[in-house]
Design an enzyme around this catalytic site. Structure first.
Site, PDB file in Angstrom:
ATOM      1  N   GLU A 162      51.536  31.112  45.620  1.00  0.00           N
ATOM      2  CA  GLU A 162      50.631  31.151  44.464  1.00  0.00           C
ATOM      3  C   GLU A 162      51.414  31.195  43.155  1.00  0.00           C
ATOM      4  O   GLU A 162      52.345  31.987  43.021  1.00  0.00           O
ATOM      5  CB  GLU A 162      49.709  32.386  44.477  1.00  0.00           C
ATOM      6  CG  GLU A 162      48.599  32.344  45.469  1.00  0.00           C
ATOM      7  CD  GLU A 162      47.769  33.621  45.465  1.00  0.00           C
ATOM      8  OE1 GLU A 162      47.594  34.231  44.400  1.00  0.00           O
ATOM      9  OE2 GLU A 162      47.340  34.036  46.565  1.00  0.00           O
ATOM     10  N   GLU A 208      49.473  39.343  50.045  1.00  0.00           N
ATOM     11  CA  GLU A 208      49.687  40.415  49.069  1.00  0.00           C
ATOM     12  C   GLU A 208      49.272  41.801  49.600  1.00  0.00           C
ATOM     13  O   GLU A 208      48.351  42.450  49.064  1.00  0.00           O
ATOM     14  CB  GLU A 208      48.932  40.091  47.780  1.00  0.00           C
ATOM     15  CG  GLU A 208      49.424  38.803  47.147  1.00  0.00           C
ATOM     16  CD  GLU A 208      49.051  38.699  45.690  1.00  0.00           C
ATOM     17  OE1 GLU A 208      48.118  39.373  45.237  1.00  0.00           O
ATOM     18  OE2 GLU A 208      49.722  37.929  44.983  1.00  0.00           O
TER      19      GLU A 208
HETATM   20  C1  LIG Z   1      49.478  39.790  39.618  1.00  0.00           C
HETATM   21  O1  LIG Z   1      48.861  38.678  40.225  1.00  0.00           O
HETATM   22  C2  LIG Z   1      48.739  38.786  41.635  1.00  0.00           C
HETATM   23  O2  LIG Z   1      49.958  38.519  42.255  1.00  0.00           O
HETATM   24  C3  LIG Z   1      47.692  37.848  42.102  1.00  0.00           C
HETATM   25  C4  LIG Z   1      46.980  36.924  41.384  1.00  0.00           C
HETATM   26  N1  LIG Z   1      46.099  36.371  42.264  1.00  0.00           N
HETATM   27  C5  LIG Z   1      46.275  36.952  43.480  1.00  0.00           C
HETATM   28  N2  LIG Z   1      47.276  37.827  43.371  1.00  0.00           N
HETATM   29  C6  LIG Z   1      45.409  36.738  44.690  1.00  0.00           C
HETATM   30  O3  LIG Z   1      46.201  36.388  45.823  1.00  0.00           O
HETATM   31  C7  LIG Z   1      44.336  35.703  44.419  1.00  0.00           C
HETATM   32  O4  LIG Z   1      43.294  35.924  45.357  1.00  0.00           O
HETATM   33  C8  LIG Z   1      43.862  35.808  42.962  1.00  0.00           C
HETATM   34  O5  LIG Z   1      42.730  34.989  42.727  1.00  0.00           O
HETATM   35  C9  LIG Z   1      45.034  35.381  42.054  1.00  0.00           C
HETATM   36  C10 LIG Z   1      44.663  35.291  40.574  1.00  0.00           C
HETATM   37  O6  LIG Z   1      44.414  36.568  40.071  1.00  0.00           O
END
Ligand SMILES: CO[C@H](O)c1c[n+]2c([nH]1)[C@H](O)[C@@H](O)[C@H](O)[C@H]2CO
Length: 446
Positions: free
Chosen positions: A352, A166
């Site tokens: 994810e 991300e």
């Molecule tokens: C809008 O959500 C994001 O794409 C996102 C959500 N999340 C993420 N990115 C991250 O990659 C994780 O480390 C977070 O723990 C997980 C949950 O919040």
């Protein structure tokens, strides 16, 4: 293929990240990361929570891999903590840090679980932040040296590599909104971070090719939220398109696949891109083997002249998760289909997808029907995407374990396994048992 069954050999996994689960951030010679410093700075995280203990995975990794085996996972996505390997980000190597990941990978392979390694999930060595971190063009070289070293040390057993997790969140939540490490609030810095992450990514892909890792594959993981126009007006449609180009996969896949930033970014945000950024685009355009898609929620976008890129998000009035994110499974299909239509990647992985709910232990169990419902609705959309031509090869639920949810600390639980942070006891939630049945049946109907 029956209408409710995933393709044969579909990969079923769970995902985590180093700073969120490992604990022991400075053990055995590891250097501090920017998240170690950020979470230890008062006011930055809920309740002053830090990753000092987290899920104590650094010590409990064998127990957790046994849990993965019990659940029937055939893959596991985890990240390597750069400062465990290079305590100062570059130069001196910490062999004990390398040993931890060697042991982790060997234990996964013993359990017939395919490792999917994320090289960077936001825990930058603090020493590099002192040199400007991702705003310093030299980070492309520091990162590539780190990544190449990991290819050399683990590439004989790890075949699936994700360069960055991300990059949008790192760039804008960490450098514009100030809510993540390193806590900056500078839009120019954010776009330099976008650009330097792309440079680092593509240099690393080149280094990966030169390592000639047998059956190796490399990709990138991108965050996405399905943005739909709040009304049918042209203003709202334009605002939704710009929000998509800015916050979703196009900001990175356009340079990687097409050698240019999305048209809306060039038209409305080019002042924020680094000077002479065009000179790097040819190098950034480097073939990858797969695209990792993260998806949680969707929203509506309304034209708003006071907002960056002229749009603000508004709610649909849908049910929400504990994060306040609206539950919009149809958006998952739109994102997956959009990636395939726009870039036609050889392979796509959902790296994810998951949800936080207010999980409680009742009679030594966690009856999280809301999470089961969320996961089922999103898997239905994932299968629909496959049936409509998306080259989706695997799904990683976020997350294996409840863990350190960044600025939210331990107040938000995403795991299919509950963690009692006082005792470090793991309890497989009903959603974990359900997911285990999904894997066994290769279907969400059983
Ligand atoms: C809008 O959500 C994001 O794409 C996102 C959500 N999340 C993420 N990115 C991250 O990659 C994780 O480390 C977070 O723990 C997980 C949950 O919040």
């Amino acid at each position: 293929m029956s209408e409710k069954v995933f393709p044969k050999d579909f990969m079923w996994g769970a995902a985590t990240a180093s700073y969120q689960i490992e604990g022991s951030p400075l053990a055995d010679g590891a250097g501090p990361s920017i998240w170690h410093k950020f979470s230890h700075t008062p006011g930055n995280t809920y309740n002053g929570d830090t990753g000092d203990v987290a899920d104590d995975h650094y010590n409990k990794y064998k127990e957790d891999i046994a849990l993965m085996k019990d659940l029937g996972l055939n893959a596991y996505r985890f990240s390597i903590s750069w400062p465990r390997i290079f305590p100062y980000g570059k130069g001196k190597i910490n062999e004990k840090g390398v040993d931890f990941y060697n042991r982790l990978v060997d234990e996964l392979l013993k359990a017939d679980i395919t490792p999917f390694v994320t090289l960077y999930h936001w825990d930058l060595p603090a020493a590099l932040q002192d040199l400007g971190g991702w705003t310093n063009r030299d980070i492309a070289y520091w990162y590539t040296d780190y990544a190449d070293y990991m290819f050399q040390r683990l590439g004989d057993r790890v075949k699936n590599w994700i360069t960055l997790n991300e990059p949008w969140v790192m760039a804008f939540v960490g450098h514009f909104m100030g809510e993540h490490a390193p806590g900056m609030k500078d839009l120019y810095a954010s776009f330099s971070v976008v650009h330097n992450q792309l440079r680092a990514h593509s240099k690393t892909v080149k280094a990966f090719r030169e390592e000639n890792i047998k059956e190796g594959k490399i990709g990138i993981t991108l965050s996405n939220s399905s943005h739909d126009p709040a009304t049918n007006s042209q203003e709202d449609k334009d605002a939704a398109r710009l929000a998509h180009e800015w916050t979703n996969y196009p900001l990175f896949l356009n340079p990687i696949y097409k050698g240019e930033y999305p048209s809306g970014i060039k038209e409305y945000a080019s002042e924020f891109l680094p000077h002479n950024y065009e000179n790097d685009l040819e190098e950034i355009k480097e073939k990858i083997d797969f695209v990792g898609i993260n998806y949680y929620s969707g929203d509506l976008v309304k034209a708003d002249t006071k907002s960056f890129l002229g749009g603000k998000t508004v709610e649909r009035g849908l049910p929400k998760t504990e994060m306040g994110w609206e539950i919009y499974p149809e958006g998952f299909y739109k994102i997956l289909k959009g990636v395939q239509n726009e870039y036609n990647p050889k392979e796509v992985y959902v790296t994810e997808n998951g949800a936080a709910f207010d999980d409680k232990v009742v009679n030594q169990g966690v009856h999280d029907e809301d999470r089961i419902d969320y996961l089922k609705k999103h898997l239905e959309q994932a299968l629909r995407a496959i049936q409509n031509g998306v080259t989706l090869k695997g799904y990683f639920v976020w997350s294996l374990l409840d863990n350190f949810e960044w600025a939210w600390g331990y107040s938000k639980r995403f795991g299919i396994v509950y963690v009692d942070y006082k005792t470090q006891k793991r309890i497989i939630k009903d959603s974990g048992k359900w997911y285990s049945q999904v894997i066994k049946n290769n279907s969400f109907e059983f």
